[in-house]
Design an enzyme around this catalytic site. Structure first.
Site, PDB file in Angstrom:
ATOM      1  N   ALA A 133      39.613  90.071 -15.168  1.00 35.94           N
ATOM      2  CA  ALA A 133      40.820  90.842 -15.541  1.00 35.94           C
ATOM      3  C   ALA A 133      40.804  90.967 -17.059  1.00 35.94           C
ATOM      4  O   ALA A 133      41.241  90.077 -17.760  1.00 35.94           O
ATOM      5  CB  ALA A 133      42.067  90.105 -15.067  1.00 35.94           C
ATOM      6  N   PRO A 136      43.508  93.540 -22.664  1.00 34.16           N
ATOM      7  CA  PRO A 136      42.983  94.535 -23.603  1.00 34.16           C
ATOM      8  C   PRO A 136      41.609  94.241 -24.197  1.00 34.16           C
ATOM      9  O   PRO A 136      41.182  94.946 -25.100  1.00 34.16           O
ATOM     10  CB  PRO A 136      44.041  94.540 -24.711  1.00 34.16           C
ATOM     11  N   GLY A 137      40.905  93.240 -23.729  1.00 36.60           N
ATOM     12  CA  GLY A 137      39.506  93.108 -24.136  1.00 36.60           C
ATOM     13  C   GLY A 137      39.201  91.984 -25.117  1.00 36.60           C
ATOM     14  O   GLY A 137      38.055  91.841 -25.534  1.00 36.60           O
ATOM     15  N   LYS A 139      38.932  88.808 -24.716  1.00 35.79           N
ATOM     16  CA  LYS A 139      37.945  87.827 -24.256  1.00 35.79           C
ATOM     17  C   LYS A 139      36.638  88.491 -23.829  1.00 35.79           C
ATOM     18  O   LYS A 139      35.582  87.867 -23.893  1.00 35.79           O
ATOM     19  CB  LYS A 139      38.541  86.970 -23.142  1.00 35.79           C
ATOM     20  N   ASP A 200      41.086  85.316 -16.547  1.00 36.79           N
ATOM     21  CA  ASP A 200      42.239  85.174 -17.428  1.00 36.79           C
ATOM     22  C   ASP A 200      43.357  85.895 -16.659  1.00 36.79           C
ATOM     23  O   ASP A 200      43.563  87.089 -16.818  1.00 36.79           O
ATOM     24  CB  ASP A 200      41.901  85.868 -18.756  1.00 36.79           C
ATOM     25  N   CYS A 253      48.613  82.462 -19.593  1.00 37.97           N
ATOM     26  CA  CYS A 253      49.444  82.201 -20.780  1.00 37.97           C
ATOM     27  C   CYS A 253      50.828  81.728 -20.319  1.00 37.97           C
ATOM     28  O   CYS A 253      51.845  82.267 -20.744  1.00 37.97           O
ATOM     29  CB  CYS A 253      49.482  83.376 -21.732  1.00 37.97           C
TER      30      CYS A 253
HETATM   31  C1  SAM Z   1      46.264  88.002 -19.278  1.00 38.83           C
HETATM   32  S1  SAM Z   1      45.773  89.637 -19.063  1.00 38.83           S
HETATM   33  C2  SAM Z   1      44.116  89.606 -19.495  1.00 38.83           C
HETATM   34  C3  SAM Z   1      43.869  89.556 -20.976  1.00 38.83           C
HETATM   35  C4  SAM Z   1      42.441  89.722 -21.366  1.00 38.83           C
HETATM   36  N1  SAM Z   1      41.582  88.823 -20.631  1.00 38.83           N
HETATM   37  C5  SAM Z   1      42.209  89.561 -22.854  1.00 38.83           C
HETATM   38  O1  SAM Z   1      41.773  88.490 -23.281  1.00 38.83           O
HETATM   39  O2  SAM Z   1      42.430  90.521 -23.612  1.00 38.83           O
HETATM   40  C6  SAM Z   1      45.819  89.740 -17.361  1.00 38.83           C
HETATM   41  C7  SAM Z   1      45.083  90.864 -16.674  1.00 38.83           C
HETATM   42  O3  SAM Z   1      45.486  90.862 -15.298  1.00 38.83           O
HETATM   43  C8  SAM Z   1      45.518  92.180 -14.852  1.00 38.83           C
HETATM   44  N2  SAM Z   1      46.363  92.308 -13.644  1.00 38.83           N
HETATM   45  C9  SAM Z   1      47.560  92.883 -13.538  1.00 38.83           C
HETATM   46  N3  SAM Z   1      47.987  92.887 -12.261  1.00 38.83           N
HETATM   47  C10 SAM Z   1      47.038  92.285 -11.534  1.00 38.83           C
HETATM   48  C11 SAM Z   1      46.870  92.010 -10.158  1.00 38.83           C
HETATM   49  N4  SAM Z   1      47.768  92.401  -9.247  1.00 38.83           N
HETATM   50  N5  SAM Z   1      45.777  91.381  -9.768  1.00 38.83           N
HETATM   51  C12 SAM Z   1      44.867  91.026 -10.670  1.00 38.83           C
HETATM   52  N6  SAM Z   1      44.950  91.269 -11.989  1.00 38.83           N
HETATM   53  C13 SAM Z   1      45.998  91.922 -12.413  1.00 38.83           C
HETATM   54  C14 SAM Z   1      46.032  92.934 -16.012  1.00 38.83           C
HETATM   55  O4  SAM Z   1      45.734  94.295 -15.893  1.00 38.83           O
HETATM   56  C15 SAM Z   1      45.347  92.241 -17.147  1.00 38.83           C
HETATM   57  O5  SAM Z   1      44.124  92.841 -17.401  1.00 38.83           O
END
Ligand code: SAM
Length: 480
Positions: A133, A136-137, A139, A200, A253
């Protein structure tokens, strides 16, 4: 029920949950925790050591409006302003270093998860890695930096978050990457495929509540448990796709137990003896001075009994090696501008030319990439460096930043004022009206290597009617 009068406006359910789960008989620590919510934490930036060495970055930044001081991560620094200002050019986001991908503004706790996965080193082994997941990129680009010889499948299924993700990955210049647009659970299909995985996970966003306390009024245990159910399913899918003997990192988080320990414990009890917890850490705002963050590293010991509805895995048949004619046009371009691409493997997707840096044995690497293309439905691969228009290759403007076009005419931006003018979206004036005629005769070249202080920053195309270099600077990075 927590009864401190001054916190009476806070969400009492939140306070009760944290008291019962973490601060039983620790009223002073609870008080510190509650006071830390809503406090501003120092901004941190992560230096992209793929592009610049830390020392050079620090000496460049000494001249800026920020003071850098070290954190417990060697390439992450606190960045504090000298003074209060509002001018865009002084903001981190609009600094030339940010635009060139030398750093990423990333929270300290969040910056740590990739380090726990890599054991705090740059690992040059060739792995297949999944960032499940990724938008915004932050990681993804960090994984690309820490595993320079690996291939990273970065996935995002939220279409509204794709543009920002792609833009960050392009800005940071990562090319050992391939983007998929799968429903996250779909990864469960790729049984024992990946050497390393980062999940993540989406979470209840408690940290937003920590930043803006008012948001905590929406916190409730029912919602948290519902998200934990989703996280458990995602973690199970991720673990199914992890190879035996390898490790993954789960992070959120949030600080509550439902989305963290309970998710992990659910997996352990559903699949006994299949996993080992190698490490767990919770970052607290009142102890670590970070947002709330949780990381857990898990090793897979055995296969798990995992079922997913049968769904066919297809791949993107439009991604192909260049054909003879395309290769010929490209060679001509490389000859005309003296551009060296021998270290890259090139593919074409629709009209776009994609480049992936070759690592190790060229033939072997090319074969590996070929296999990966047939394994996942990639919607983006490596760096997009050209677009074919008819019989012509039109370079992507990042080409002037990441590569040297030795025979392209140079445009040297003369000072910070002109740089600011350019980064605000204005065209650069190559010749005045009087010299337009001579421009037609003298310059065969359409593309200019744009430089500032001896550094390649961009590629510009000239409009021979006006004598100006067009401004195609990505709109999201324009100084406004
Ligand atoms: C915490 S953010 C990830 C941040 C990213 N790894 C970074 O370091 O920039 C969580 C991610 O979960 C995704 N997400 C949202 N709804 C979700 C779902 N139903 N199942 C899985 N992932 C989902 C979001 O689109 C997002 O990319």
């Amino acid at each position: 029920m927590y009864s401190n009068q001054k916190d009476k406006n806070m969400n009492q359910n939140f306070i009760q949950y944290f008291t019962e789960n973490f601060f039983q008989n620790k009223p002073e620590e609870l008080d510190l925790f509650l006071k830390s919510l809503g406090k501003t934490i120092k901004k941190t930036i992560r230096i992209n050591t793929n592009k610049i060495i830390i020392k050079d970055f620090e000496s460049r930044f000494k001249k800026k409006w920020y003071i850098l001081s070290p954190t417990f991560i060697s390439n992450v620094f606190y960045a504090e302003r000298w003074e209060n200002f509002t001018d865009p050019e002084k903001r981190l986001w609009f600094s030339l270093e940010h635009l060139l991908g030398y750093f990423y503004i990333q929270e300290l706790g969040a910056s740590s998860s990739v380090h726990y996965l890599t054991e705090w080193k740059i690992d040059k082994n060739p792995y297949l890695i999944l960032d499940m997941a990724s938008s915004p990129g932050g990681k993804t680009t960090q994984l690309a930096e820490h595993y320079p010889n690996s291939f990273i499948v970065w996935n995002e299924f939220d279409k509204w978050r794709l543009a920002q993700l792609i833009s960050n990955v392009e800005r940071m210049g990562s090319d050992n990457v391939g983007l998929t647009y799968y429903n996250w659970l779909f990864f469960g299909k790729f049984t024992e495929t990946f050497d390393r995985i980062l999940l993540d996970a989406p979470c209840s966003w408690e940290w937003v509540g920590f930043k803006v306390q008012n948001n905590l009024k929406y916190w409730n245990i029912k919602n948290t448990k519902k998200i934990a159910e989703l996280q458990s399913k995602l973690l199970e899918a991720a673990l199914n796709s992890l190879k035996i003997g390898w490790e993954m990192l789960y992070s959120t988080c949030t600080l509550n137990k439902e989305e963290n320990e309970n998710v992990v414990n659910w997996i352990l009890s559903k699949h006994p003896n299949c996993f080992e917890i190698m490490f767990e850490k919770r970052f607290w705002p009142h102890i670590d001075n970070t947002w709330g963050f949780f990381v857990c590293k898990i090793k897979k010991l055995k296969s798990i009994n995992y079922k997913i509805k049968d769904k066919e895995i297809t791949y993107n048949t439009y991604i192909k090696p260049l054909n003879k004619k395309e290769n010929e046009i490209l060679s001509n371009f490389c000859r005309d501008y003296w551009l060296d691409l021998k270290d890259y493997i090139l593919y074409i997707f629709k009209q776009e030319v994609l480049a992936i840096k070759n690592v190790g044995n060229a033939d072997m690497h090319s074969l590996q990439i070929q296999n990966l293309i047939k394994k996942f439905y990639l919607i983006k691969l490596g760096k997009k460096i050209w677009r074919i228009e008819g019989d012509k290759f039109v370079p992507n403007f990042y080409l002037g930043r990441d590569f040297e076009l030795k025979l392209a005419p140079k445009y040297e931006i003369k000072d910070k004022k002109e740089l600011d003018f350019y980064l605000k979206g204005n065209e650069l004036i190559v010749v005045g009206n009087a010299d337009l005629h001579s421009l037609h005769i003298s310059s065969q070249s359409e593309f200019y290597q744009i430089k500032f202080a001896n550094e390649n920053i961009w590629l510009g195309s000239i409009n021979k009617e006006t004598g100006k270099i067009r401004n195609v600077f990505p709109v999201q990075w324009l100084r406004r």
